[in-house]
Design an enzyme around this catalytic site. Structure first.
Site, PDB file in Angstrom:
ATOM      1  CD  GLU A 280      -3.021  -0.913   0.046  1.00  0.00           C
ATOM      2  OE1 GLU A 280      -3.208   0.212  -0.472  1.00  0.00           O
ATOM      3  OE2 GLU A 280      -3.635  -1.925  -0.330  1.00  0.00           O
TER       4      GLU A 280
ATOM      5  CG  ASN B 151      -0.923   5.269  -0.979  1.00  0.00           C
ATOM      6  OD1 ASN B 151      -1.780   4.874  -1.760  1.00  0.00           O
ATOM      7  ND2 ASN B 151      -1.153   5.432   0.317  1.00  0.00           N
TER       8      ASN B 151
ATOM      9  NE  ARG C 278      -4.965   3.779  -8.249  1.00  0.00           N
ATOM     10  CZ  ARG C 278      -4.132   2.787  -8.415  1.00  0.00           C
ATOM     11  NH1 ARG C 278      -4.026   1.864  -7.493  1.00  0.00           N
ATOM     12  NH2 ARG C 278      -3.418   2.683  -9.505  1.00  0.00           N
TER      13      ARG C 278
END
Length: 141
Positions: A47, A51, A105
């Site tokens: 994650e 990002n 997203r």
């Protein structure tokens, strides 16, 4: 007190997300984690790196910096980019908030990091980049 550290730099390409999470998992094996702990660690790293690629560099060129430190039974993972930064970190950490809804997203990245790690800190400055620091204690002391 046992201590070990690792530093990696890699291009902000989506295929490097898998490289990052597997590398962190391999580094953590010294702590003899159970499968659930490894899965948690890999998910959080995935994650944070995603990002940085998608939001920090807008899927453009850049470098991602990955640092890991093991002290006793705790692993600290830092994922940093020198991208666009986050104007409002608290807003970005809200579940379902995303700046890229057109890309489907979910806006759950920070929430996943917080669920799977014991501590998560986010430092960001607009125009300078973002640093995500995550800590997790592995196993019993």
């Amino acid at each position: 007190m046992y201590k070990n550290r690792m530093h990696l730099e890699f291009d902000s390409k989506s295929e490097n997300e898998k490289f990052a999470r597997v590398t962190v998992a391999a580094f953590a094996t010294k702590l003899n984690p159970i499968l659930e702990e490894l899965a948690d660690l890999k998910t959080a790293v995935s994650e944070a790196v995603t990002n940085a690629i998608v939001h920090g560099y807008n899927e453009g060129e850049g470098t991602i910096y990955l640092d890991c430190v093991i002290e006793d039974r705790t692993i600290t993972v830092t994922v940093e980019d020198k991208g666009i930064g986050i104007p409002d970190v608290e807003k970005a950490k809200e579940p379902l908030y995303t700046t890229k809804p057109e890309q489907d997203r979910s806006g759950m990245g920070f929430m996943f990091m917080e669920v799977f790690m014991d501590e998560v800190y986010v430092e960001s400055k607009v125009g300078e980049g973002t640093k995500v620091i995550m800590k997790k204690k592995i196993g019993e002391a």
